[in-house]
Scaffold this motif. Structure first.
Motif, PDB file in Angstrom:
ATOM      1  N   ALA A 112       0.844  -1.192   0.000  1.00  0.00           N
ATOM      2  CA  ALA A 112       0.000   0.000   0.000  1.00  0.00           C
ATOM      3  C   ALA A 112       0.879   1.243   0.000  1.00  0.00           C
ATOM      4  CB  ALA A 112      -0.913   0.016   1.217  1.00  0.00           C
ATOM      5  N   VAL A 170       0.578   4.962   1.060  1.00  0.00           N
ATOM      6  CA  VAL A 170      -0.302   5.700   1.959  1.00  0.00           C
ATOM      7  C   VAL A 170       0.120   7.164   2.003  1.00  0.00           C
ATOM      8  CG1 VAL A 170      -1.135   5.859   4.343  1.00  0.00           C
ATOM      9  CG2 VAL A 170      -0.598   3.620   3.351  1.00  0.00           C
ATOM     10  N   ARG A 202       4.395  10.374   1.180  1.00  0.00           N
ATOM     11  CA  ARG A 202       3.978   9.019   0.808  1.00  0.00           C
ATOM     12  C   ARG A 202       4.816   7.990   1.540  1.00  0.00           C
ATOM     13  NH1 ARG A 202       3.203   9.708  -5.674  1.00  0.00           N
ATOM     14  NH2 ARG A 202       1.656  11.342  -5.499  1.00  0.00           N
ATOM     15  N   ALA A 233      -5.068   5.238   0.956  1.00  0.00           N
ATOM     16  CA  ALA A 233      -4.090   4.247   0.508  1.00  0.00           C
ATOM     17  C   ALA A 233      -4.472   3.686  -0.851  1.00  0.00           C
ATOM     18  CB  ALA A 233      -3.994   3.101   1.510  1.00  0.00           C
TER      19      ALA A 233
END
Length: 126
Positions: free
Chosen positions: A68, A70, A77, A104
């Motif tokens: 992911a 996020v 990030r 996400a």
């Protein structure tokens, strides 16, 4: 004109999560990724993905993984790596703060490789 300016400022923040993705959001917590419905819950310092099939039956997550990207506090990030956590769940530790919602873009992988991506926008449970 100010509405257009606000939209122009918001589009880049939202677009980063769409690149290469083809998941279809059903709600903020559940997203269709490939043939699977994937749910995301963030509680304390833990993110949990739950995987079910198209008949809403739990899928054994032992052969799955996920990554992911996020959006953390300050629009930074961060990347999470999810691993099997028993049953139909994948888990990853969350060791950074977010502002408001947990946003996400998740890439789900199965035994044959990438299954697709989906975007989540969920409220973390504290």
């Amino acid at each position: 004109m100010t509405g257009w300016v606000a939209m122009a400022a918001l589009v880049p923040a939202l677009a980063w999560g769409q690149a290469g993705g083809h998941g279809h959001a059903h709600s903020g917590n559940e997203v269709k990724i490939g043939r699977h419905e994937v749910g995301l819950e963030v509680r304390g310092g833990q993110a949990t993905l739950s995987i079910v099939d198209d008949k809403e039956q739990p899928v054994d997550a032992a052969a799955f993984s996920a990554t992911a990207v996020v959006l953390a506090r300050g629009n930074e990030r961060r990347t999470l790596e999810f691993g099997p956590a028993g049953g139909n769940r994948l888990m990853a530790p969350v060791d950074f703060p977010v502002d408001g919602k947990f946003r996400a873009t998740v890439t789900l992988r199965g035994p044959g490789g990438d299954l697709g991506t989906g975007r989540f926008n969920v409220d973390p449970v504290r």
